[in-house]
Design a protein around this motif. Sequence first.
Motif, PDB file in Angstrom:
ATOM      1  N   ARG A 158       0.861  -1.190   0.000  1.00 54.92           N
ATOM      2  CA  ARG A 158       0.000   0.000   0.000  1.00 54.92           C
ATOM      3  C   ARG A 158       0.890   1.229   0.000  1.00 54.92           C
ATOM      4  O   ARG A 158       1.948   1.240   0.627  1.00 54.92           O
ATOM      5  N   PHE A 159       0.446   2.278  -0.675  1.00 56.24           N
ATOM      6  CA  PHE A 159       1.217   3.522  -0.691  1.00 56.24           C
ATOM      7  C   PHE A 159       0.255   4.698  -0.665  1.00 56.24           C
ATOM      8  O   PHE A 159      -0.904   4.590  -1.079  1.00 56.24           O
ATOM      9  N   ALA A 160       0.755   5.843  -0.173  1.00 55.80           N
ATOM     10  CA  ALA A 160      -0.072   7.046  -0.109  1.00 55.80           C
ATOM     11  C   ALA A 160       0.807   8.257   0.178  1.00 55.80           C
ATOM     12  O   ALA A 160       1.908   8.128   0.723  1.00 55.80           O
ATOM     13  N   SER A 161       0.286   9.436  -0.162  1.00 55.63           N
ATOM     14  CA  SER A 161       0.986  10.688   0.110  1.00 55.63           C
ATOM     15  C   SER A 161       1.092  10.970   1.599  1.00 55.63           C
ATOM     16  O   SER A 161       1.994  11.700   2.027  1.00 55.63           O
ATOM     17  N   GLU A 162       0.169  10.447   2.379  1.00 56.00           N
ATOM     18  CA  GLU A 162       0.187  10.611   3.827  1.00 56.00           C
ATOM     19  C   GLU A 162      -0.153   9.275   4.466  1.00 56.00           C
ATOM     20  O   GLU A 162      -0.832   8.432   3.858  1.00 56.00           O
ATOM     21  N   ILE A 163       0.290   9.091   5.712  1.00 56.80           N
ATOM     22  CA  ILE A 163       0.064   7.826   6.403  1.00 56.80           C
ATOM     23  C   ILE A 163      -1.420   7.521   6.532  1.00 56.80           C
ATOM     24  O   ILE A 163      -1.835   6.358   6.473  1.00 56.80           O
ATOM     25  N   LYS A 164      -2.248   8.555   6.707  1.00 63.25           N
ATOM     26  CA  LYS A 164      -3.681   8.331   6.858  1.00 63.25           C
ATOM     27  C   LYS A 164      -4.264   7.603   5.652  1.00 63.25           C
ATOM     28  O   LYS A 164      -5.263   6.880   5.790  1.00 63.25           O
ATOM     29  N   GLY A 165      -3.665   7.771   4.484  1.00 65.62           N
ATOM     30  CA  GLY A 165      -4.139   7.058   3.311  1.00 65.62           C
ATOM     31  C   GLY A 165      -3.936   5.562   3.436  1.00 65.62           C
ATOM     32  O   GLY A 165      -4.772   4.763   2.994  1.00 65.62           O
ATOM     33  N   ILE A 166      -2.838   5.158   4.042  1.00 67.22           N
ATOM     34  CA  ILE A 166      -2.564   3.739   4.270  1.00 67.22           C
ATOM     35  C   ILE A 166      -3.453   3.194   5.377  1.00 67.22           C
ATOM     36  O   ILE A 166      -4.007   2.093   5.284  1.00 67.22           O
ATOM     37  N   LEU A 167      -3.615   3.972   6.452  1.00 68.12           N
ATOM     38  CA  LEU A 167      -4.412   3.518   7.589  1.00 68.12           C
ATOM     39  C   LEU A 167      -5.908   3.501   7.298  1.00 68.12           C
ATOM     40  O   LEU A 167      -6.684   2.990   8.111  1.00 68.12           O
ATOM     41  N   ALA A 168      -6.315   4.048   6.141  1.00 69.49           N
ATOM     42  CA  ALA A 168      -7.725   3.929   5.742  1.00 69.49           C
ATOM     43  C   ALA A 168      -8.097   2.470   5.509  1.00 69.49           C
ATOM     44  O   ALA A 168      -9.284   2.122   5.525  1.00 69.49           O
ATOM     45  N   ASP A 169      -7.113   1.625   5.277  1.00 65.40           N
ATOM     46  CA  ASP A 169      -7.328   0.180   5.198  1.00 65.40           C
ATOM     47  C   ASP A 169      -7.262  -0.362   6.624  1.00 65.40           C
ATOM     48  O   ASP A 169      -6.188  -0.398   7.240  1.00 65.40           O
ATOM     49  N   SER A 170      -8.374  -0.768   7.160  1.00 69.09           N
ATOM     50  CA  SER A 170      -8.454  -1.184   8.563  1.00 69.09           C
ATOM     51  C   SER A 170      -7.655  -2.453   8.857  1.00 69.09           C
ATOM     52  O   SER A 170      -7.410  -2.775  10.028  1.00 69.09           O
ATOM     53  N   SER A 171      -7.242  -3.175   7.822  1.00 68.07           N
ATOM     54  CA  SER A 171      -6.471  -4.400   8.046  1.00 68.07           C
ATOM     55  C   SER A 171      -4.995  -4.124   8.327  1.00 68.07           C
ATOM     56  O   SER A 171      -4.259  -5.031   8.733  1.00 68.07           O
ATOM     57  N   VAL A 172      -4.566  -2.882   8.147  1.00 68.54           N
ATOM     58  CA  VAL A 172      -3.163  -2.536   8.371  1.00 68.54           C
ATOM     59  C   VAL A 172      -2.876  -2.522   9.870  1.00 68.54           C
ATOM     60  O   VAL A 172      -3.595  -1.893  10.653  1.00 68.54           O
ATOM     61  N   ARG A 173      -1.788  -3.191  10.260  1.00 68.12           N
ATOM     62  CA  ARG A 173      -1.392  -3.220  11.667  1.00 68.12           C
ATOM     63  C   ARG A 173      -0.890  -1.852  12.098  1.00 68.12           C
ATOM     64  O   ARG A 173      -0.145  -1.194  11.389  1.00 68.12           O
ATOM     65  N   ARG A 174      -1.280  -1.454  13.300  1.00 67.03           N
ATOM     66  CA  ARG A 174      -0.894  -0.153  13.852  1.00 67.03           C
ATOM     67  C   ARG A 174      -0.080  -0.382  15.121  1.00 67.03           C
ATOM     68  O   ARG A 174      -0.624  -0.515  16.209  1.00 67.03           O
ATOM     69  N   ARG A 175       1.224  -0.420  14.957  1.00 66.42           N
ATOM     70  CA  ARG A 175       2.097  -0.630  16.115  1.00 66.42           C
ATOM     71  C   ARG A 175       3.241   0.374  16.052  1.00 66.42           C
ATOM     72  O   ARG A 175       3.954   0.470  15.048  1.00 66.42           O
TER      73      ARG A 175
END
Length: 624
Positions: A158-175
């Motif tokens: 996944r790629f995006a101009s800002e991190i929020k674009g990646i975290l819009a995918d709820s399956s992404v781990r947030r650690r």
Amino acid sequence: MCGIAGMLRLDGATINRSLVEQMTNSLAHRGPDDAGIWSAGVVGFGHRRLAIRGLGPDGHQPMSDPSGKIWVSFNGEIYNDGSLAAELSRDYGLVRRTTCDTEIIPLGYQAWGEDIFSRLEGMFAIALWDSDRQKLLLARDAIGIKPLFVQEDGQAVRFASEIKGILADSSVRRRIDPGKMSEFLALGYTAPDSSLLEDVRQVPPGTLLIHENGRWRSKVFWAPRRSGEIRRLDEATEALGATLQTVVSDMLVSDVPIGVLQSGGVDSSLVSLSLPQDSQVPMFTASFDEASHDESALAGQMAASTRSPHHLIPVERSDNPIEIFRTMAMAYDGQLFDSSGYAFLPLARHVRKSVTVALSGDGADEFLGGYSTYRATRFAAKFGGYVPNVAARSLGRLLWRMRPASEHRLPVTEALARLITALPHGEAAHTRWRRLGPEWATHAIAGSDLKQAISQTDAFSRYRSVMNGSASVTDRALLADQRYHLPGDLLRKTDAMSMAAGLEVRVPFLDRRIMDLAGRMDVPLLMGCISGNKLVARNLLKSLGAPEMVAKGAKQGFNVPVARLLRGPLAPLANRYFSDEVDAFAPLFRPAEIKRLWLDHLACEFNHGYLLWALLVYAVWMNS
């Protein structure tokens, strides 16, 4: 300027277009004028457009070449698209169909392959899909003006101009990575190729990342260099003036109004004086109530000398300071301390009411020797070895505790504390001058995992590593700031704040023609032992007829009164996170110690402003 997002499935699954649309829509502030989604099989691109050139539907993205085999999502501006188009037409028979610079990218890739990215003059973050080769290419401009974040797990890239674009995918781990957090607490930012999140990195500046046949490879197409063969002041001044005038002219290409972000300093004044005569480009200046932060009088002199319309924006007099801080923190995605964003955001919002594009003087300090820290680094390299580390740390701690609750840019006791505690590190002190707060305060608030990361890793090691080499210590300090501090901190701030307001900011001093020229200038032309900083720039400014006070003025910086803001208009927000809801900081941090720091600061017993500001940015982001 725009926002891009996308995904490449690694597990063979078909792209979920609605998910790509969610990722893209999270970046709507970056591109309010248009939105587009393209997907085919395992790949999907999204785009949010801020229309600058070719305002009609011809500029819609994602965009492909005529065959439909090469697809691009692009954020930024290409300034040499005209010359590249002529070369493509002459040598390859490839003819552009629109006036948009985006079209040059797929056409250029057809002709030159991966070498297209080294030919582009401009600022950019680009995603390109080559369907024949099933190859994803992610490119970031030479110095990192435009951000591009990447995340990968076993299922997708996944790629995006800002991190929020990646975290819009709820399956992404947030650690949160404790090692990266230790860097953030030390410097106020992470390395220009990383983030606070374990699985999220950035495309490094001047680099092309290629995913093909299940593997990544990278290609560096440009990096700052220093050779110093230009040794005459008149030669350097003439070359800088001619090159800057050409670059500024190139950057005026636009189908929407343009302005200048004019401080009272050397850099923005050079940009203004390099504009075509009588161009009447409006100037915009941030004004502050605190006199030591305000440069509006000098900026007014510049506007009068160029007969340009001048707009003063009182950035501290907001009706909703907490909203400004929250917006800033969310635009930073919690990854950046830079307090000047608090002033830059209302400035950008005001500028956006009049123009869509603004020229800025960013980057001149790093390439033309604008910081007094370079002389301090020379001093540390020569004498730091004679200063015992234990004594320096003890005296530094005493000075930190003596620091007054001053709202000036850098109180004397704080400056001395920074100098003394860094000196024993020799030339590596250069990486420590901008430390957010005292080391003991960071240790005090750290939870067990963070404390372990702090003890096992040197938060300054990445910054220090780019100072390695055989060149002079000043050359290496310049390169370290160009390769690390500039893209890690200042450019991330400018992009985040300007894009939060839908404003495109162009930076003439970070055009490769200027950066290459600056690298050829010998150190004594940039700064003297006694004669001050930015000698070439000041000499050029004087020759262009700038007001004497502007040409001779000391560097001020674009700071805000952090300590006073936290005790004043931002106190309700700070009290919520540092007192009422402070337990949310656990287990990475020790909530009781954070509350103690806040109460000491609030009572004016100690000025923990910088460290608390960084923690508040992080808290707002994490809790949203």
